[in-house]
Design a protein around this motif. Structure first.
Motif, PDB file in Angstrom:
ATOM      1  N   HIS A  29       0.646  -1.299   0.025  1.00  0.00           N
ATOM      2  CA  HIS A  29       0.017  -0.184  -0.059  1.00  0.00           C
ATOM      3  C   HIS A  29       0.991   1.082   0.028  1.00  0.00           C
ATOM      4  CE1 HIS A  29      -3.473  -2.616   0.701  1.00  0.00           C
ATOM      5  NE2 HIS A  29      -2.966  -3.291   1.868  1.00  0.00           N
ATOM      6  N   GLY A  30       2.181   1.093   0.042  1.00  0.00           N
ATOM      7  CA  GLY A  30       3.162   2.335   0.061  1.00  0.00           C
ATOM      8  C   GLY A  30       3.339   2.804   1.251  1.00  0.00           C
ATOM      9  N   ARG A  31       2.894   2.080   2.453  1.00  0.00           N
ATOM     10  CA  ARG A  31       3.423   2.545   3.580  1.00  0.00           C
ATOM     11  C   ARG A  31       4.802   2.114   4.080  1.00  0.00           C
ATOM     12  NH1 ARG A  31      -1.551  -0.409   6.892  1.00  0.00           N
ATOM     13  NH2 ARG A  31      -0.388  -2.002   5.492  1.00  0.00           N
ATOM     14  N   VAL A  32       5.396   3.050   4.777  1.00  0.00           N
ATOM     15  CA  VAL A  32       6.840   2.795   5.241  1.00  0.00           C
ATOM     16  C   VAL A  32       6.982   2.299   6.410  1.00  0.00           C
ATOM     17  CG1 VAL A  32       8.940   4.084   5.510  1.00  0.00           C
ATOM     18  CG2 VAL A  32       7.327   4.887   3.720  1.00  0.00           C
ATOM     19  N   LEU A  33       7.862   1.474   6.464  1.00  0.00           N
ATOM     20  CA  LEU A  33       8.202   0.612   7.709  1.00  0.00           C
ATOM     21  C   LEU A  33       8.985   1.554   8.644  1.00  0.00           C
ATOM     22  CD1 LEU A  33       8.811  -3.159   8.470  1.00  0.00           C
ATOM     23  CD2 LEU A  33      10.266  -1.220   9.523  1.00  0.00           C
ATOM     24  N   GLY A 102      12.940  -1.848  -1.205  1.00  0.00           N
ATOM     25  CA  GLY A 102      11.730  -2.431  -1.836  1.00  0.00           C
ATOM     26  C   GLY A 102      10.468  -2.455  -1.068  1.00  0.00           C
ATOM     27  N   MET A 103       9.658  -3.687  -1.506  1.00  0.00           N
ATOM     28  CA  MET A 103       8.475  -3.747  -1.008  1.00  0.00           C
ATOM     29  C   MET A 103       8.261  -4.978  -0.748  1.00  0.00           C
ATOM     30  SD  MET A 103       5.212  -4.919  -1.509  1.00  0.00           S
ATOM     31  CE  MET A 103       5.074  -5.388  -3.186  1.00  0.00           C
ATOM     32  N   LEU A 104       7.687  -5.331   0.660  1.00  0.00           N
ATOM     33  CA  LEU A 104       7.264  -6.587   1.066  1.00  0.00           C
ATOM     34  C   LEU A 104       5.854  -6.384   1.510  1.00  0.00           C
ATOM     35  CD1 LEU A 104      10.257  -8.141   3.020  1.00  0.00           C
ATOM     36  CD2 LEU A 104       9.457  -9.066   0.778  1.00  0.00           C
ATOM     37  N   PRO A 105       4.848  -7.389   0.916  1.00  0.00           N
ATOM     38  CA  PRO A 105       3.447  -7.613   1.513  1.00  0.00           C
ATOM     39  C   PRO A 105       3.319  -7.427   3.017  1.00  0.00           C
ATOM     40  CG  PRO A 105       3.842  -8.978  -0.256  1.00  0.00           C
ATOM     41  CD  PRO A 105       4.949  -8.724   0.008  1.00  0.00           C
ATOM     42  N   GLU A 106       2.418  -6.825   3.494  1.00  0.00           N
ATOM     43  CA  GLU A 106       2.425  -6.379   4.834  1.00  0.00           C
ATOM     44  C   GLU A 106       2.223  -7.977   5.529  1.00  0.00           C
ATOM     45  OE1 GLU A 106      -1.060  -4.766   8.428  1.00  0.00           O
ATOM     46  OE2 GLU A 106      -1.476  -4.477   6.146  1.00  0.00           O
ATOM     47  N   ALA A 107       1.485  -8.762   5.122  1.00  0.00           N
ATOM     48  CA  ALA A 107       1.404 -10.320   5.785  1.00  0.00           C
ATOM     49  C   ALA A 107       2.669 -10.704   5.812  1.00  0.00           C
ATOM     50  CB  ALA A 107       0.399 -10.971   4.898  1.00  0.00           C
ATOM     51  N   GLU A 108       3.485 -10.586   4.749  1.00  0.00           N
ATOM     52  CA  GLU A 108       4.869 -11.149   4.961  1.00  0.00           C
ATOM     53  C   GLU A 108       5.803 -10.685   5.720  1.00  0.00           C
ATOM     54  OE1 GLU A 108       8.551 -12.215   1.817  1.00  0.00           O
ATOM     55  OE2 GLU A 108       6.727 -11.921   1.001  1.00  0.00           O
ATOM     56  N   LEU A 109       5.557  -9.147   5.721  1.00  0.00           N
ATOM     57  CA  LEU A 109       6.351  -8.471   6.999  1.00  0.00           C
ATOM     58  C   LEU A 109       5.921  -8.863   8.476  1.00  0.00           C
ATOM     59  CD1 LEU A 109       6.319  -4.897   5.571  1.00  0.00           C
ATOM     60  CD2 LEU A 109       8.258  -6.310   5.857  1.00  0.00           C
ATOM     61  N   ARG A 110       4.528  -9.168   8.491  1.00  0.00           N
ATOM     62  CA  ARG A 110       3.973  -9.581   9.962  1.00  0.00           C
ATOM     63  C   ARG A 110       4.396 -11.082  10.334  1.00  0.00           C
ATOM     64  NH1 ARG A 110       1.796  -5.719  12.044  1.00  0.00           N
ATOM     65  NH2 ARG A 110       0.426  -4.197  10.928  1.00  0.00           N
ATOM     66  N   GLU A 111       4.672 -11.951   9.263  1.00  0.00           N
ATOM     67  CA  GLU A 111       5.167 -13.318   9.334  1.00  0.00           C
ATOM     68  C   GLU A 111       6.686 -13.235   9.538  1.00  0.00           C
ATOM     69  OE1 GLU A 111       5.700 -16.817   6.111  1.00  0.00           O
ATOM     70  OE2 GLU A 111       3.806 -15.983   6.776  1.00  0.00           O
ATOM     71  N   ARG A 124       6.230  -0.322  12.791  1.00  0.00           N
ATOM     72  CA  ARG A 124       4.856  -0.299  12.394  1.00  0.00           C
ATOM     73  C   ARG A 124       4.869   0.291  11.180  1.00  0.00           C
ATOM     74  NH1 ARG A 124       2.184   4.695  15.465  1.00  0.00           N
ATOM     75  NH2 ARG A 124       2.203   3.715  17.232  1.00  0.00           N
ATOM     76  N   LEU A 125       3.885   0.258   9.991  1.00  0.00           N
ATOM     77  CA  LEU A 125       3.694   0.747   8.872  1.00  0.00           C
ATOM     78  C   LEU A 125       3.045   2.050   8.722  1.00  0.00           C
ATOM     79  CD1 LEU A 125       3.010  -2.671   7.126  1.00  0.00           C
ATOM     80  CD2 LEU A 125       5.014  -1.311   6.847  1.00  0.00           C
ATOM     81  N   VAL A 126       3.463   3.104   8.112  1.00  0.00           N
ATOM     82  CA  VAL A 126       2.925   4.333   8.290  1.00  0.00           C
ATOM     83  C   VAL A 126       2.704   4.935   6.850  1.00  0.00           C
ATOM     84  CG1 VAL A 126       3.600   4.856  10.434  1.00  0.00           C
ATOM     85  CG2 VAL A 126       5.105   5.632   8.786  1.00  0.00           C
ATOM     86  N   ASP A 127       1.632   5.534   6.801  1.00  0.00           N
ATOM     87  CA  ASP A 127       1.675   6.620   5.416  1.00  0.00           C
ATOM     88  C   ASP A 127       2.442   7.792   5.652  1.00  0.00           C
ATOM     89  OD1 ASP A 127      -0.420   4.992   3.961  1.00  0.00           O
ATOM     90  OD2 ASP A 127      -1.703   5.747   5.673  1.00  0.00           O
TER      91      ASP A 127
END
Length: 162
Positions: A29-33, A102-111, A124-127
């Motif tokens: 979603h373009g949110r930054v970790l 790069g980009m990793l899907p949120e579900a993969e980051l949480r896992e 956390r992921l933030v806009d």
């Protein structure tokens, strides 16, 4: 003709520099970790200080692995921040590099994320509009790095006054 200084004397007289490497890691979603260290009042990008003999890109990769348990390829340079020395607290000037992770899907980051609990309280992921959770110049570097990723700006060195 003046006499040349021996290398150790010459190098001892040069200014000292703190160098760091950090990353912009986004979800689908373009949110930054970002991460909340237990030793600072504000949030930070994943990254940290460059070790002697280490280049900033390798530093960023090592820090992401240590802090989040993620072994990621680190991509292109997005921005470099130059921060002047702060004599009142004995801080030397700084050069802070930000790279694209790069980009990793949120579900993969949480896992996959395994948080380094000795230094970090949470992540956390933030806009982009939530970048103010970071320090003032931290928020600026996030916004500038995202502008580079969107093609709205070029990677460049930015000087910060204090």
């Amino acid at each position: 003709m003046s006499e040349l200084l021996p290398d150790p004397v010459y190098f001892a007289g040069l200014p000292k520099v703190i160098t760091s490497g950090a990353v912009i890691l986004r979800d689908e979603h373009g949110r930054v970790l970002i991460e909340k260290p237990n030793y600072r009042p504000h949030w930070l990008l994943p990254g940290g200080g460059v070790d002697p003999g280490e280049d900033p890109r390798r530093c960023a990769q090592r820090e992401v692995r240590e802090e989040l348990g993620l072994d990621l390829p680190i991509g292109r340079l997005l921005t470099v921040d130059w921060v002047p020395p702060r004599a009142e607290i004995g801080a030397p000037m700084g050069l802070h590099f930000v790279f694209d992770a790069g980009m990793l899907p949120e579900a993969e980051l949480r896992e996959r994320i395994v948080l380094q609990r000795t230094e970090l309280d949470e992540w956390r992921l933030v806009d982009e509009d939530e970048a103010d959770l970071l320090s003032g110049w931290g928020a600026l570097r996030v916004r500038r790095a995202l502008a580079v990723l969107r093609g709205e700006a070029q990677a460049d060195v930015v000087a910060h006054g204090r």
